[in-house]
Design a protein around this motif. Sequence first.
Motif, short mmCIF file in Angstrom:
data_model
loop_
_atom_site.label_atom_id
_atom_site.label_comp_id
_atom_site.label_asym_id
_atom_site.label_seq_id
_atom_site.Cartn_x
_atom_site.Cartn_y
_atom_site.Cartn_z
N GLU A 81 -2.85 3.01 -13.31
CA GLU A 81 -1.41 2.96 -13.13
C GLU A 81 -0.86 4.35 -12.78
N TYR A 82 -1.34 5.36 -13.48
CA TYR A 82 -0.84 6.71 -13.26
C TYR A 82 -1.22 7.23 -11.87
N LEU A 83 -2.41 6.93 -11.42
CA LEU A 83 -2.92 7.50 -10.17
C LEU A 83 -2.36 6.84 -8.91
N ARG A 84 -1.74 5.69 -9.04
CA ARG A 84 -1.29 4.94 -7.85
C ARG A 84 -0.62 5.82 -6.79
N PRO A 85 0.37 6.64 -7.14
CA PRO A 85 1.03 7.43 -6.09
C PRO A 85 0.16 8.54 -5.50
N HIS A 86 -0.97 8.83 -6.13
CA HIS A 86 -1.83 9.91 -5.66
C HIS A 86 -3.04 9.40 -4.86
N LEU A 87 -3.07 8.10 -4.60
CA LEU A 87 -4.18 7.50 -3.86
C LEU A 87 -3.79 7.20 -2.42
N ASP A 88 -2.89 8.02 -1.88
CA ASP A 88 -2.34 7.79 -0.54
C ASP A 88 -3.13 8.52 0.55
N ARG A 89 -4.30 9.04 0.19
CA ARG A 89 -5.18 9.72 1.16
C ARG A 89 -6.61 9.62 0.62
#
Length: 260
Positions: A81-89
């Motif tokens: 849940e926490y990492l979702r916004p950081h998995l954009d690359r």
Amino acid sequence: MKTQQLRPKRPPRWLLRTPDPDAPARLFLFPYSGCGASMYQAWPRRIGAIDVCLIQPPARQNRIAEPHYGTYENMARDLVEYLRPHLDRPFAFFGHCGGALPGVEVTRQLAAAGLPLPERVFVSGQVAPHDGPFSRLFDLGRDGLRTELGHIITALGGEPSGPLVEMGLEVLANDLEANRQYSPGRITVPSGVTAIGWSEDTEIPTKLMGGWPDVSADCRSVELNGDHFAFLSAPEALLAEIRRDLGTVTGAPAEREQVV
């Protein structure tokens, strides 16, 4: 009478520092059992164009007041849940020994949720999930773990003083219990795996790491020179393996030499 308003609880911060928004790729590092994210202090901020992101589990260092995650499954659920916004690359996971299996479980849960997957899962000095749980430390009592924690602190460049050892003892015991409980059997992950053994590792000899090709259809195994703690200094041979398998997604040329 003025009513006092309670401050909302701050959400847990699973990363020790904010990821670089301009980096073309990210490598998330999981800490070793009994340690926090600062154990990677000798690692560079970047490996080529790859942003090095330090995962900080609860119950240690700046999250010392929070309860332990209990199991790798619980840890992965919250981390996904926490990492979702950081998995954009493009991204990858790296973990050594007790830090390797959480990356596998997070990958499983990302796949189950239909979320972006790591380009690579780097597992260092750890047996495949179906060959575990395995650790010499499982058989040690608290006195033995206390001694072991002193060795870990020394390897990190610290001085194993009494208070520091006692503070970390409960974290180490809980981390080992999470490792002991992780018995998913024969599993597969849709990401590539790079299994890294160490020539002088007496804790997890390379010969015990032969099960990783069963975990991923794209598995590459390599043995590097060094002992169980060699990864802490970010040796160039290890960084070369990371650039070899992840650097291509950043546009950097692949490093194809075999480092042994």
